[in-house]
Design a protein around this motif. Structure first.
Motif, PDB file in Angstrom:
ATOM      1  N   GLU A  20     -76.740  19.339  27.482  1.00  0.00           N
ATOM      2  CA  GLU A  20     -76.778  20.128  28.725  1.00  0.00           C
ATOM      3  C   GLU A  20     -76.334  21.563  28.464  1.00  0.00           C
ATOM      4  O   GLU A  20     -76.897  22.507  29.046  1.00  0.00           O
ATOM      5  N   GLU A  21     -75.357  21.746  27.595  1.00  0.00           N
ATOM      6  CA  GLU A  21     -74.889  23.087  27.276  1.00  0.00           C
ATOM      7  C   GLU A  21     -75.956  23.869  26.507  1.00  0.00           C
ATOM      8  O   GLU A  21     -76.222  25.042  26.802  1.00  0.00           O
ATOM      9  N   GLU A  22     -76.593  23.212  25.543  1.00  0.00           N
ATOM     10  CA  GLU A  22     -77.628  23.877  24.747  1.00  0.00           C
ATOM     11  C   GLU A  22     -78.856  24.207  25.588  1.00  0.00           C
ATOM     12  O   GLU A  22     -79.507  25.235  25.369  1.00  0.00           O
ATOM     13  N   LYS A  23     -79.168  23.340  26.537  1.00  0.00           N
ATOM     14  CA  LYS A  23     -80.363  23.529  27.371  1.00  0.00           C
ATOM     15  C   LYS A  23     -80.312  24.832  28.148  1.00  0.00           C
ATOM     16  O   LYS A  23     -81.354  25.426  28.465  1.00  0.00           O
ATOM     17  N   LYS A  24     -79.095  25.309  28.431  1.00  0.00           N
ATOM     18  CA  LYS A  24     -78.935  26.544  29.192  1.00  0.00           C
ATOM     19  C   LYS A  24     -79.451  27.761  28.425  1.00  0.00           C
ATOM     20  O   LYS A  24     -79.706  28.810  29.018  1.00  0.00           O
ATOM     21  N   LYS A  25     -79.605  27.639  27.121  1.00  0.00           N
ATOM     22  CA  LYS A  25     -80.061  28.767  26.313  1.00  0.00           C
ATOM     23  C   LYS A  25     -81.548  29.055  26.509  1.00  0.00           C
ATOM     24  O   LYS A  25     -82.012  30.150  26.200  1.00  0.00           O
ATOM     25  N   TYR A  26     -82.283  28.060  26.971  1.00  0.00           N
ATOM     26  CA  TYR A  26     -83.741  28.189  27.028  1.00  0.00           C
ATOM     27  C   TYR A  26     -84.182  28.444  28.462  1.00  0.00           C
ATOM     28  O   TYR A  26     -83.987  27.611  29.349  1.00  0.00           O
ATOM     29  N   LYS A  27     -84.736  29.610  28.695  1.00  0.00           N
ATOM     30  CA  LYS A  27     -85.071  30.073  30.035  1.00  0.00           C
ATOM     31  C   LYS A  27     -86.372  29.435  30.514  1.00  0.00           C
ATOM     32  O   LYS A  27     -87.372  29.431  29.803  1.00  0.00           O
ATOM     33  N   ARG A  28     -86.357  28.929  31.722  1.00  0.00           N
ATOM     34  CA  ARG A  28     -87.519  28.279  32.312  1.00  0.00           C
ATOM     35  C   ARG A  28     -87.914  29.013  33.586  1.00  0.00           C
ATOM     36  O   ARG A  28     -87.104  29.160  34.500  1.00  0.00           O
ATOM     37  N   PRO A  29     -89.167  29.498  33.688  1.00  0.00           N
ATOM     38  CA  PRO A  29     -89.572  30.229  34.886  1.00  0.00           C
ATOM     39  C   PRO A  29     -89.785  29.304  36.083  1.00  0.00           C
ATOM     40  O   PRO A  29     -90.093  28.116  35.923  1.00  0.00           O
ATOM     41  N   ASN A  30     -89.638  29.857  37.262  1.00  0.00           N
ATOM     42  CA  ASN A  30     -89.923  29.150  38.510  1.00  0.00           C
ATOM     43  C   ASN A  30     -91.047  29.876  39.247  1.00  0.00           C
ATOM     44  O   ASN A  30     -91.030  31.107  39.349  1.00  0.00           O
ATOM     45  N   ILE A  31     -91.984  29.092  39.745  1.00  0.00           N
ATOM     46  CA  ILE A  31     -93.121  29.643  40.484  1.00  0.00           C
ATOM     47  C   ILE A  31     -93.136  29.030  41.876  1.00  0.00           C
ATOM     48  O   ILE A  31     -92.908  27.831  42.033  1.00  0.00           O
ATOM     49  N   GLY A 264     -73.893  17.185  17.531  1.00  0.00           N
ATOM     50  CA  GLY A 264     -74.180  18.486  18.138  1.00  0.00           C
ATOM     51  C   GLY A 264     -75.487  19.065  17.638  1.00  0.00           C
ATOM     52  O   GLY A 264     -76.249  19.669  18.408  1.00  0.00           O
ATOM     53  N   MET A 265     -75.768  18.869  16.354  1.00  0.00           N
ATOM     54  CA  MET A 265     -77.029  19.354  15.780  1.00  0.00           C
ATOM     55  C   MET A 265     -78.221  18.660  16.433  1.00  0.00           C
ATOM     56  O   MET A 265     -79.212  19.313  16.802  1.00  0.00           O
ATOM     57  N   ILE A 266     -78.141  17.343  16.579  1.00  0.00           N
ATOM     58  CA  ILE A 266     -79.242  16.595  17.203  1.00  0.00           C
ATOM     59  C   ILE A 266     -79.418  17.035  18.656  1.00  0.00           C
ATOM     60  O   ILE A 266     -80.546  17.201  19.140  1.00  0.00           O
ATOM     61  N   ALA A 267     -78.305  17.258  19.370  1.00  0.00           N
ATOM     62  CA  ALA A 267     -78.380  17.714  20.764  1.00  0.00           C
ATOM     63  C   ALA A 267     -79.047  19.078  20.852  1.00  0.00           C
ATOM     64  O   ALA A 267     -79.872  19.328  21.741  1.00  0.00           O
ATOM     65  N   SER A 268     -78.716  19.967  19.923  1.00  0.00           N
ATOM     66  CA  SER A 268     -79.315  21.307  19.914  1.00  0.00           C
ATOM     67  C   SER A 268     -80.818  21.233  19.658  1.00  0.00           C
ATOM     68  O   SER A 268     -81.605  21.946  20.286  1.00  0.00           O
ATOM     69  N   LEU A 269     -81.224  20.365  18.733  1.00  0.00           N
ATOM     70  CA  LEU A 269     -82.644  20.203  18.440  1.00  0.00           C
ATOM     71  C   LEU A 269     -83.384  19.574  19.622  1.00  0.00           C
ATOM     72  O   LEU A 269     -84.514  19.943  19.932  1.00  0.00           O
ATOM     73  N   ALA A 270     -82.735  18.633  20.302  1.00  0.00           N
ATOM     74  CA  ALA A 270     -83.347  18.010  21.479  1.00  0.00           C
ATOM     75  C   ALA A 270     -83.585  19.040  22.574  1.00  0.00           C
ATOM     76  O   ALA A 270     -84.628  19.035  23.252  1.00  0.00           O
ATOM     77  N   ALA A 271     -82.629  19.944  22.775  1.00  0.00           N
ATOM     78  CA  ALA A 271     -82.789  21.003  23.776  1.00  0.00           C
ATOM     79  C   ALA A 271     -83.872  21.986  23.353  1.00  0.00           C
ATOM     80  O   ALA A 271     -84.688  22.420  24.172  1.00  0.00           O
ATOM     81  N   LEU A 272     -83.901  22.336  22.065  1.00  0.00           N
ATOM     82  CA  LEU A 272     -84.893  23.272  21.551  1.00  0.00           C
ATOM     83  C   LEU A 272     -86.314  22.766  21.789  1.00  0.00           C
ATOM     84  O   LEU A 272     -87.195  23.529  22.179  1.00  0.00           O
TER      85      LEU A 272
END
Length: 368
Positions: A20-31, A264-272
């Motif tokens: 959840e923390e890593e997911k915040k790094k990746y910006k998702r647009p809203n339409i 943590g590495m696996i979580a980061s890759l899952a978010a990526l």
């Protein structure tokens, strides 16, 4: 983390928190897409963003009814607000006010990632005119972020009705280059809608939109493959951390001390790679559980013959690096399958599979 309290280590909670923390790094647009019932809004979404976002069985049914006037659809790449219930001659003024309030409430959020970044307004050519309600809603959107879609055009004859609608819109301040003619069944105009939407999106949200589109599948796949560089950075960071822990050789019985780094590495890759909730549950978490089970004294002794009684930095780097690239390879395949609309491949991960991968990984690195 010491070996004696490894039984108290909640790897699942740690993984999900880090994800959840890593997911915040990746910006998702809203339409936000709006228009009268029957304007083809959902079909436009499907034509550009695919049926994995809005399946056929969702059409005419509530998705996540966040408000009485808008359904919410979302995946790892994009969020959509889809208006419902705007009927001719039925409470249109009230709908306009509720829409304005809906937009105002979202845009007042201090987190700009939750804002609406693009506004689409759809007018069916079959209606034959632009209504006062159309104009009121369009004018409640920021002009720089708005595109007006004339939908369901006749491909054989873009007739006087289309031109009349365009003229009415331009006479009311809508720039002609912000008006797009579409026929979603033939995907006429959908690529133009994509390109113009991409152009007006803030830079931070463009990558996710490029991955979300389903017009050019190869382009979306290439966007997934481009994540290889970011993945390399994540894996390199984890190997450096594990090497630091084992800089002074640690007893092999304490080898699980590097497990949180690997989790943590696996979580980061899952978010990526944008894993969704189902993929986390059925693919990532079982993989994490097997990782915890494998990085034990007895397993390491089998994986690395002649290891002895201590784990050094070179071995920690090798184990973490091999695990990282194995996971990256699997998550990339899952992301590409999602782009293609195919079932996600099952992650075949057990001791023998990893032992073979580790052997090849070590061989390739030794030859560099």
């Amino acid at each position: 983390m010491q070996n004696q309290n490894i039984e108290n280590y909640d790897y699942e909670k740690d993984f999900l928190n880090k994800f959840e923390e890593e997911k915040k790094k990746y910006k998702r647009p809203n339409i936000l897409i709006c228009g009268y019932t029957g304007a083809g809004k959902t079909s436009i979404i499907q034509a550009l963003l695919g049926k994995d976002l809005v399946p056929d069985n969702k059409i005419g049914h509530e998705a996540n009814p966040m408000t009485q006037d808008y359904d919410r659809y979302e995946n790892s790449y994009i969020g959509i607000w889809d208006s419902k219930g705007l009927e001719p001659d039925k409470g249109q003024d009230e709908f306009v006010e509720r829409t304005k309030n809906h937009i105002r409430k979202i845009q007042e959020n201090k987190n700009v990632d939750e804002h609406i970044h693009i506004f689409w307004y759809a007018i069916s050519v079959g209606v034959g005119k632009v209504t006062g309600t159309d104009l009121k809603i369009i004018n409640s959107f920021p002009k720089e972020s708005t595109l007006v879609i004339i939908s369901k055009i006749d491909l054989d004859r873009k007739n006087r009705v289309v031109e009349a609608i365009k003229r009415e819109l331009t006479n009311n301040g809508i720039p002609e280059d912000r008006i797009i003619l579409t026929n979603d069944e033939a995907k006429e105009g959908i690529e133009e809608l994509y390109e113009k939407s991409l152009a007006i999106l803030p830079e931070a949200y463009k990558t996710a939109f490029e991955e979300a589109q389903r017009i050019d599948i190869e382009k979306a796949i290439n966007k997934v493959k481009e994540k290889n560089k970011a993945a390399a950075g994540i894996i390199a960071g984890a190997t450096v951390s594990s090497a630091a822990i084992a800089a002074n050789p640690i007893p092999i019985s304490d080898s699980l001390i590097i497990t949180p780094i690997q989790i943590g590495m696996i979580a980061s890759l899952a978010a990526l790679y944008g894993l969704n909730k189902e993929q986390l549950k059925h693919q990532a978490l079982p993989l994490v559980a097997r990782t915890v089970g494998m990085i034990t004294a007895s397993s390491l002794a089998k994986l690395i013959p002649g290891l002895g009684n201590a784990l050094n930095s070179a071995v920690a780097v090798m184990i973490t690096g091999a695990l990282g690239w194995f996971v990256q390879n699997q998550f990339e395949k899952m992301a590409i399958a999602k782009v293609k609309g195919e079932p996600a491949p099952t992650i075949d991960f057990d001791f023998s599979v990893f032992a073979e991968f580790l052997k090849n990984y070590k061989k390739n690195n030794d030859n560099k």
